[in-house]
Enzyme design. Structure first.
Site, PDB file in Angstrom:
ATOM      1  N   GLY A  14       0.788  -1.227   0.000  1.00 50.42           N
ATOM      2  CA  GLY A  14       0.000   0.000   0.000  1.00 50.42           C
ATOM      3  C   GLY A  14       0.818   1.273   0.000  1.00 50.42           C
ATOM      4  N   ARG A  18      -2.527   8.614   3.774  1.00 48.91           N
ATOM      5  CA  ARG A  18      -2.728   9.465   4.952  1.00 48.91           C
ATOM      6  C   ARG A  18      -1.424   9.782   5.677  1.00 48.91           C
ATOM      7  NH1 ARG A  18      -6.882   6.025   8.150  1.00 48.91           N
ATOM      8  NH2 ARG A  18      -6.307   7.491   9.808  1.00 48.91           N
ATOM      9  N   GLN A  79       3.151  -6.640  -6.521  1.00 49.56           N
ATOM     10  CA  GLN A  79       1.733  -6.549  -6.861  1.00 49.56           C
ATOM     11  C   GLN A  79       1.512  -5.236  -7.602  1.00 49.56           C
ATOM     12  OE1 GLN A  79      -1.046  -5.595  -3.777  1.00 49.56           O
ATOM     13  NE2 GLN A  79      -2.770  -6.611  -4.788  1.00 49.56           N
ATOM     14  N   ASP A 109       1.987  -3.154   8.336  1.00 47.77           N
ATOM     15  CA  ASP A 109       1.933  -1.876   9.049  1.00 47.77           C
ATOM     16  C   ASP A 109       1.478  -2.054  10.496  1.00 47.77           C
ATOM     17  OD1 ASP A 109      -0.723  -2.522   8.695  1.00 47.77           O
ATOM     18  OD2 ASP A 109      -1.294  -0.626   7.733  1.00 47.77           O
ATOM     19  N   GLU A 161     -16.673  -6.294   5.346  1.00 53.96           N
ATOM     20  CA  GLU A 161     -16.022  -4.995   5.490  1.00 53.96           C
ATOM     21  C   GLU A 161     -17.063  -3.934   5.840  1.00 53.96           C
ATOM     22  OE1 GLU A 161     -12.870  -4.612   5.528  1.00 53.96           O
ATOM     23  OE2 GLU A 161     -12.338  -6.607   4.801  1.00 53.96           O
ATOM     24  N   ASN A 176     -12.289  -8.238  12.555  1.00 56.65           N
ATOM     25  CA  ASN A 176     -11.168  -8.925  11.921  1.00 56.65           C
ATOM     26  C   ASN A 176      -9.864  -8.207  12.264  1.00 56.65           C
ATOM     27  OD1 ASN A 176      -9.432 -10.289  10.166  1.00 56.65           O
ATOM     28  ND2 ASN A 176     -10.055  -9.038   8.398  1.00 56.65           N
ATOM     29  N   LYS A 324      27.631   6.294  19.099  1.00 53.98           N
ATOM     30  CA  LYS A 324      27.183   5.589  17.906  1.00 53.98           C
ATOM     31  C   LYS A 324      28.184   4.505  17.522  1.00 53.98           C
ATOM     32  CE  LYS A 324      28.063   6.353  13.814  1.00 53.98           C
ATOM     33  NZ  LYS A 324      28.833   5.690  12.702  1.00 53.98           N
ATOM     34  N   TYR A 339      31.083  13.454  21.757  1.00 54.62           N
ATOM     35  CA  TYR A 339      30.586  12.570  20.706  1.00 54.62           C
ATOM     36  C   TYR A 339      31.577  11.432  20.497  1.00 54.62           C
ATOM     37  CZ  TYR A 339      29.632  10.563  16.150  1.00 54.62           C
ATOM     38  OH  TYR A 339      29.389   9.678  15.143  1.00 54.62           O
ATOM     39  N   ASN A 350      39.046   7.826  30.564  1.00 53.36           N
ATOM     40  CA  ASN A 350      38.296   9.038  30.913  1.00 53.36           C
ATOM     41  C   ASN A 350      38.238   9.955  29.693  1.00 53.36           C
ATOM     42  OD1 ASN A 350      37.038  10.871  33.025  1.00 53.36           O
ATOM     43  ND2 ASN A 350      38.619  12.184  32.164  1.00 53.36           N
TER      44      ASN A 350
END
Length: 437
Positions: A14, A18, A79, A109, A161, A176, A324, A339, A350
């Site tokens: 899909g 929205r 599809q 989803d 539905e 469902n 990270k 960082y 340290n």
């Protein structure tokens, strides 16, 4: 569970209109992980699932790139055009022509579905010797869901539905949940018989229930205990709601295992992060991706761990620190405003406030590694330009930029000599004020 094999079909074709986004709906992320990844992980955590088929359509290449990069046992099936959920499942049928086992169908989803629920669902199907089992749920307000229709004997006969439902059918509260378990050999014939004579002009997956009932096959419904698990993502609002639900789950699980989380409302921790007992997570900490944090650590406040971090025991991560893809060994401190990325820090290191591991070359696009050995120390505002190694017990002076390896026990300083200009401020004030104070 019987010895039959299980395969899955994940519906992910899909557009997600929205969402108001160019990004495919199933690639929107929670804790930097696409929602499709949550569904695939839940399915793959079932030991007896041997293969997955992801039905793709909108922005198919982007979805396929994600799947191929992360899931070896998964095949994408296109599809095009999108003619409904029944047509979507039928696209995978050629790959299952000789398969004798169960097929579970899950929406791509629904990131909150758990492996535990899927396992119970399949066990229920198996125990009842069902040909088709539909997961259902009870909602006080069932708006927008397909209704589970039963006859006067309470036998499950169809799914209708909402757009096609009568007023009486719309009053039904059992809906469902969009998850199915099929005995593929007995149910696969339904897909070539589907019709699109409905309000949407689509081939509904739900129509396989009526087909199976007409064939006198064993059709069952499994009522879900926790309705949150079928929460579907169709908008950015729902994406945020799912994040909150998932985060609450993660935090509760961590606290029950011995982690202290000071402020559960401002703390966000991914489900793939492991944290040891007696570690304290201070407010406004944000942890995404897959990480492992040891025991008796102190994290935050306002720190960000971005994934790929392996942090030992008795480690302190200060406020406004970002980590990270780094290894940090026992008894090491990373002080505030630092960082640490693509780095390996030994024990009893340290890291002074404001230290940066400069790991990224914007010209070559290459990220390089910084290695800081046991007992080493960086002065405040040090920059270590990777690739570089700071030897055992070595130190850098405050404000230094380190571009070469530093030998053990050495001090590295790149600091201009201090110059003091007496009366400089006073002279400037007099200059701009015309000589008057």
């Amino acid at each position: 569970m019987s010895d039959k094999k299980v395969k899955s079909i994940i519906l992910a074709a899909g557009k997600g209109t929205r969402m108001k986004s160019k990004l495919p709906k199933v690639l929107h992320t929670i804790f930097d992980k696409p929602i499709l990844g949550y569904v695939l992980d839940s399915v793959n955590n079932l030991d007896y699932v041997s293969e997955n088929f992801v039905i793709i359509g909108h922005e198919a290449q982007r979805v396929e790139d994600f799947v191929k990069s992360n899931y070896e046992n998964t095949k994408c099936v296109l599809q095009s055009p999108q003619l409904g959920t029944g047509d979507a499942v039928n696209k995978a049928a050629p790959y299952l022509s000789n398969f004798d086992g169960y097929v579970i169908i899950v929406c791509g989803d629904t990131p909150l579905i758990t492996s535990e629920t899927l396992n119970s669902f399949i066990d229920f199907h198996d125990h009842n010797h069902a040909d088709l089992t539909v997961m259902s749920a009870i909602f006080d307000n069932p708006k927008n869901y397909g209704r589970i229709i039963r006859d006067k004997n309470k036998k499950f006969t169809a799914i209708v539905e909402e757009k096609d439902a009568t007023t009486e059918q719309k009053s039904v509260k059992e809906v469902n949940a969009g998850i199915y378990c099929l005995n593929w050999k007995s149910i696969s014939g339904a897909f070539s018989s589907l019709q699109n004579n409905n309000a949407q002009g689509e081939y509904y997956l739900t129509d396989i229930v009526k087909w199976a009932v007409n064939k006198n096959l064993n059709v069952q419904s499994y009522i879900l205990e926790n309705n949150e698990e079928i929460f579907g993502i169709n908008s950015k609002v729902q994406l945020a709601q799912a994040c909150q639900i998932l985060n609450s789950r993660n935090i509760l699980k961590l606290m029950e295992s011995g982690v202290q989380i000071v402020d559960t409302q401002s703390t966000y921790i991914s489900s793939e992060t492991e944290i040891g007992a007696d570690t304290i997570i201070l407010p406004n900490v944000y942890i995404t991706g897959k990480n492992k944090i040891g025991e008796n650590c102190k994290i935050g406040p306002f720190s960000h761990i971005r994934g790929g971090a392996v942090i030992g025991n008795n480690v302190r991560i200060g406020n406004f620190v970002e980590i990270k893809k780094s290894i940090i060994k026992d008894n090491t401190n990373v002080s505030h405003l630092s960082y640490v990325g693509d780095a390996e820090l030994g024990s009893h290191v340290n890291i002074g406030a404001g230290t940066i591991t400069a790991n990224y070359n914007p010209i070559t696009k290459v990220k390089s590694k910084t290695i800081i050995k046991d007992g080493a120390n960086t002065g405040s505002n040090s920059v270590l330009v990777a690739p570089v190694t700071l030897g055992e017990m070595a130190s850098t002076g405050a404000g230094s930029i380190i571009t070469k390896d530093v030998e053990p026990y050495a001090l590295a300083i790149t600091r201009s000599p201090l110059k003091i200009f007496s009366q400089w401020v006073k002279n400037k004030i007099e200059q701009y004020s015309g000589g008057s104070k």
